[in-house]
Design an enzyme around this catalytic site. Sequence first.
Site, PDB file in Angstrom:
ATOM      1  N   SER A  30     -14.889 -31.699  -1.900  1.00 48.05           N
ATOM      2  CA  SER A  30     -13.689 -30.985  -1.447  1.00 48.05           C
ATOM      3  C   SER A  30     -12.512 -31.942  -1.317  1.00 48.05           C
ATOM      4  CB  SER A  30     -13.955 -30.320  -0.102  1.00 48.05           C
ATOM      5  OG  SER A  30     -14.889 -29.277  -0.223  1.00 48.05           O
ATOM      6  N   HIS A  72      -9.150 -27.791   5.225  1.00 44.00           N
ATOM      7  CA  HIS A  72     -10.377 -27.528   5.989  1.00 44.00           C
ATOM      8  C   HIS A  72     -11.155 -28.801   6.277  1.00 44.00           C
ATOM      9  CE1 HIS A  72     -12.418 -27.371   1.930  1.00 44.00           C
ATOM     10  NE2 HIS A  72     -13.344 -28.008   2.616  1.00 44.00           N
ATOM     11  N   ASP A 129      -4.949 -24.156   1.911  1.00 49.16           N
ATOM     12  CA  ASP A 129      -5.996 -25.164   2.115  1.00 49.16           C
ATOM     13  C   ASP A 129      -5.575 -26.542   1.594  1.00 49.16           C
ATOM     14  OD1 ASP A 129      -8.355 -26.103   3.106  1.00 49.16           O
ATOM     15  OD2 ASP A 129      -9.609 -25.334   1.487  1.00 49.16           O
TER      16      ASP A 129
END
Length: 383
Positions: free
Chosen positions: A229, A121, A151
Amino acid sequence: MAFDDDFRQRFSPQNGTGVSNWLVALLLFSGGLWALSSAGIWPFSRNWVNAVSRPITPRGDLSDDEKTTIEIFRESLPSVVYISSLTVNRAQASPNPVQITRGTGSGFVWDHQGHVVTNYHLIRNAQSATVILADNSEWDAALVGYEPDRDLAVLRIKAPASRLRPIPVGTSNDLQVGQKVFAIGNPFGFDHTLTTGVISGLGRDLPGSTGKPIRGMIQTDAAINPGNSGGPLLDSAGRLIGVNTTILSNSGGSAGIGFAIPVDTVNALVPVLIKSGWNERPELGIIFMYDAIARRLGVTTGALVNHVIENSAAARAGIRPMWRDEDGDLILGDIIVQMDDFPITGEMDVFRAMERFKTNQVIEVKMIRDGDLKTISLKLDNP
């Protein structure tokens, strides 16, 4: 008598009494100032306390726990990178395209060939990306492969091997709730930030960036904020055990509930992405129980079937998931112990076995059902 006449009379040299009183008052005032000055206090200063530095209290040695945390951070720091993804847009007042920063986050060095692992993402829909190593050198990155449903994405930079420090890789199938963990990343643009916490849950299923659930995620209370992330989640040995991915929060900041993709999933998938660019493994159609939970349920070996996806290869072959009987008792699903000639001791072995198989291939599956060994044939689906 006017006030100024009275003032002159009282303090004029001709008035002996006035002069004497004036001198006595002056001497008393001067003596008071001298006494205050000797005590280190000056009455006309802003602060009436003694304005000197406090003596330093010896600290003593750092605790063993602090030393371990510091060492983990120092050793892991060269493996963690900062990633900035860019997209090309056209400014309203100009016909010329301009690059706009789309997202920033973290990642880590996978090998000496320059492969970097991060979240999908973070680079989704980006036209280019830049990787900044721990030595502050910047490198243009190329997209090697990605798996949106989990992901994960792999980038590659052309940095010399001497500048690259691959992160040590651990396992996630033996994790326990309560283990200490460490997250390193670049939250809110602050480079190389360390947060600590514990594993607060295992086997969590959460929607990924495509809406499909990512299975078996690690839950932690280590602070994970925007920018973390794609960064690594480490155990107390400094090994990679997960990839920090998402948080649950009403404010958008850390609320003590963060999630990471287990390293066993990463370790099985990244080589496939490097080799092929996408996940070309066929689908089995089984969601397995997390190994740590399966062991607590008495499954000492094999991969415990938790759920079978409707109309999948496993469903057509009659593989049975976990269920509850009419009394509410939990009935274990099938336990897969072998796929063709590949022995299965846990969920990770299923991932490894599936890398060997092809779409539409018919394989032989051995499994334990109700204590008996059962063998079935199964035709694998398209991914």
